[in-house]
Each structure stands twice: as C-alpha cells, then as structure tokens.
Design a protein around this motif. Structure first.
Motif, PDB file in Angstrom:
ATOM      1  N   GLU A 158       0.822  -1.203   0.000  1.00 23.18           N
ATOM      2  CA  GLU A 158       0.000   0.000   0.000  1.00 23.18           C
ATOM      3  C   GLU A 158       0.857   1.253   0.000  1.00 23.18           C
ATOM      4  O   GLU A 158       0.561   2.224  -0.709  1.00 23.18           O
ATOM      5  N   GLU A 159       1.937   1.248   0.786  1.00 24.82           N
ATOM      6  CA  GLU A 159       2.802   2.424   0.841  1.00 24.82           C
ATOM      7  C   GLU A 159       3.455   2.686  -0.512  1.00 24.82           C
ATOM      8  O   GLU A 159       3.561   3.840  -0.955  1.00 24.82           O
ATOM      9  N   PHE A 160       3.900   1.622  -1.184  1.00 24.23           N
ATOM     10  CA  PHE A 160       4.502   1.842  -2.504  1.00 24.23           C
ATOM     11  C   PHE A 160       3.453   2.338  -3.490  1.00 24.23           C
ATOM     12  O   PHE A 160       3.713   3.271  -4.266  1.00 24.23           O
ATOM     13  N   TYR A 161       2.276   1.733  -3.480  1.00 19.60           N
ATOM     14  CA  TYR A 161       1.197   2.161  -4.384  1.00 19.60           C
ATOM     15  C   TYR A 161       0.892   3.643  -4.179  1.00 19.60           C
ATOM     16  O   TYR A 161       0.756   4.408  -5.139  1.00 19.60           O
ATOM     17  N   ASN A 162       0.791   4.048  -2.915  1.00 17.43           N
ATOM     18  CA  ASN A 162       0.525   5.461  -2.617  1.00 17.43           C
ATOM     19  C   ASN A 162       1.644   6.373  -3.103  1.00 17.43           C
ATOM     20  O   ASN A 162       1.405   7.495  -3.559  1.00 17.43           O
TER      21      ASN A 162
END
Length: 341
Positions: free
Chosen positions: A223-227
């Motif tokens: 999720e952090e990378f996607y964001n």
C-alpha cells in the motif's frame, strides 16, 4: 486507497499550536552538505598517525564531493549521506630523512556501508623503499584511525541534524519527544534487464524500440509503494517539484517539469499500475507502456516494472533515470530502503 477526509487515520492530521508540520506528516528535509564538508575537514586535517617506526599526518582534504541530507518521515529520522573523499598525507620513517607524500582515497562514505566496510585506499606519489613502508603502515594501521574519525562525523551528523526535526504533537512538549534515528541501508539487490529490440511506427517513421525490466525491493508495504506512485503529495515529495496527477483510469500525469508525462491505463490498488508513459524528448506522440506489479512479501515489497516500447537510443538513459529519479529517490525520501529500529 483512502480518499481525503474519509476514515483512514493516516490521512487525518492532528493540529499543532504553531500550525507547523502537523502530526509530523510532511517529509521535512535538512541539507547537511556544507556542514559535512567543514566537519570532515575538522576531523581529518592535521590528523596524526604514528607508531614506533613511522609518523604520518593528513595535510589536506583535496576532494570532498557528495551530499548529506536529514529527513523526517512521519516521525522517523532518516539520514542519507554519500561522500567521495580524497586526502593528502605526508610521512617519514623514524630516523629517516626523506619526507614521503601520498594520497588516501575514500570513494564511498555512505550509509550503505558499516564503518568497518568503508574502503580506505592508500597511495604514494613516488614509490621507493621508504615510501612503500609508509604506505604499508597506513594501509595496515592508518585505516582504523581514519575510520574512527569518519565514525565521529556520522555521530555528529545525527546529533546536529536531529535537533528540531521531529516536532511535538498536540499536548506534547518538545522536550518529551525523543528522536528516533535511522540510517538508510542498501538492504536489497536490484535486477535490471534489457530485452530484445522491436520496431514501432509513429507517423510513418520506424522507431527501433526495446523493453526494460526492473525488479526492485522496498522496505515498505504494498500500500505504501502504491501510494508513493499515485498520491500527489507523495509524488511531489520524491520528485521534489510540482506534479499534475489524476490517479484514475484515463487520468493524466505530468512529472519533473513536464519531462515525463502520460496516462493511467489500469489501477488495482496496492497490486498493479499500468501507464502510458513518455519522456519529453522522445519522438512526438510515441509512448511506452509501463506496468508496475506490486507483491507484498512477509518483510518487504517486491515491485516488478516492465516498460515496453522504449526507443532503442534512449534505453540506457531511461534505465539510469528510473534508478536515480524513482527508485533511489523513493528510498531516500520515504525510507523505503531502511531497516527501522
């Protein structure tokens, strides 16, 4: 992905009396370059290294190229530093008459290496029996003395640039907040592949193209990378400039002052991103297709990026720019290459 004002507490900033960096959400940064150069000179110039048979002294910091930055990432302090240092030295053997001159090369003083791993390479200007003995002495005994001084620099960097980086939240005094200091670490190996050449046609012109593939590992959640790729504020943070971004199907994006632009083709939150992507100097209307496949592992996230349709003549520069302006910038800005303690 949470929308503005809905539910997810990570998107809710907590007020501070001075309205500065509320909840430590923003990625604040301090430039430590000038300070570092002076500190390294202070620690190394006139440093004496002696034993029963030889005495040497560092006379000059001839070269000190690189950078040092302190970042606050959501309440975590992350230090990035990378220096290429060249020192000048003189020395004599005890009882000897001839003064020997030489240099010491420290090519990679960075957070990627522990102090014991930092390379310290000794050379002499003119080789002779006395010079060779002094070189051997510095290579054997001088390395540890120099590494001790470099370690003092790292400690001082963290102490000096920890001050005021993490601000207290509401109802929290500055004095009660302890700064958590973390180094960036290489941690993972990356793989890059360049595939076969194809030919595409743009407005009647044949263009030789190739495909690039990157396999990158990040110390973060999927999720952090996607964001980091789809949230405007996060993209602005690692690109260090204004961006235009609509993270939705057929939404447009424009980064790096318009040098990179394109359209989102597909978005599967935390799993996959597909973009039509082009660099400004590519042939008019020629786009590549970039596919991010995001796979969260137990202790890290692996991202496989395949870019098809890259002009053959632009393959090397495109590969280098992904590495420099995306992967390394993300890791440095967000701490995605760090092991937090």
């Amino acid at each position: 992905m949470a929308k503005w004002g809905e539910g997810d507490p990570r998107w809710i900033v907590e007020e501070r009396p001075d309205a500065t960096n509320v909840n430590n959400w923003h990625w604040t940064e301090k430039n430590a370059c000038s300070w570092s150069v002076e500190k390294l000179k202070e620690l190394l110039v006139n440093l004496r290294i002696e034993n029963d048979i030889a005495k040497c002294k560092i006379t000059e910091v001839k070269k000190c190229d690189g950078e040092a930055i302190a970042n606050n990432r959501k309440g975590k302090l992350i230090f990035f530093y990378e220096w290429d240092v060249v020192l000048e030295w003189t020395g004599t053997l005890k009882g000897g008459e001839n003064e020997v001159e030489g240099s010491i090369n420290i090519p990679n003083l960075s957070e990627e290496n522990s102090i014991s791993e930092i390379e310290v390479s000794v050379s002499v200007k003119n080789s002779n029996p006395e010079a060779d003995k002094l070189k051997e002495f510095l290579t054997k005994d001088g390395k540890n003395v120099i590494r001790e001084q470099l370690n003092k620099y790292i400690v001082a960097l963290k102490e000096e640039f920890s001050k005021g980086m993490i601000l207290p939240k509401k109802h929290e005094d500055d004095s009660s907040k302890s700064d958590t200091v973390t180094n960036l670490s290489a941690g993972f190996h990356k793989q890059v592949h360049v595939n076969h050449t194809e030919r595409n046609q743009v407005r009647g012109c044949n263009i030789s193209t190739t495909n690039l593939e990157f396999i990158e590992k990040f110390q973060c959640t999927g999720e952090e990378f996607y964001n980091a790729v789809t949230v405007t504020e996060m993209v602005q943070a690692f690109t260090h400039g204004p961006v235009k971004l609509e993270a939705k199907k057929d939404g447009k994006f424009e980064l790096f002052g318009g040098n990179v632009c394109g359209v989102f083709v597909e978005l599967i939150p935390n799993k996959k991103i597909v973009q039509r992507w082009r660099f400004k100097r590519w042939p008019t209307e020629h786009y590549s297709i970039v596919t991010f496949n995001i796979e969260q592992k137990e202790d890290h996230t692996e991202v496989t990026v395949v870019q098809t349709g890259v002009p053959q003549s632009e393959a090397d520069s495109t590969r280098e720019n992904w590495d420099r302006y995306y992967w390394e910038a993300m890791k440095r800005t967000f701490g995605f290459g760090s092991f937090f303690v």
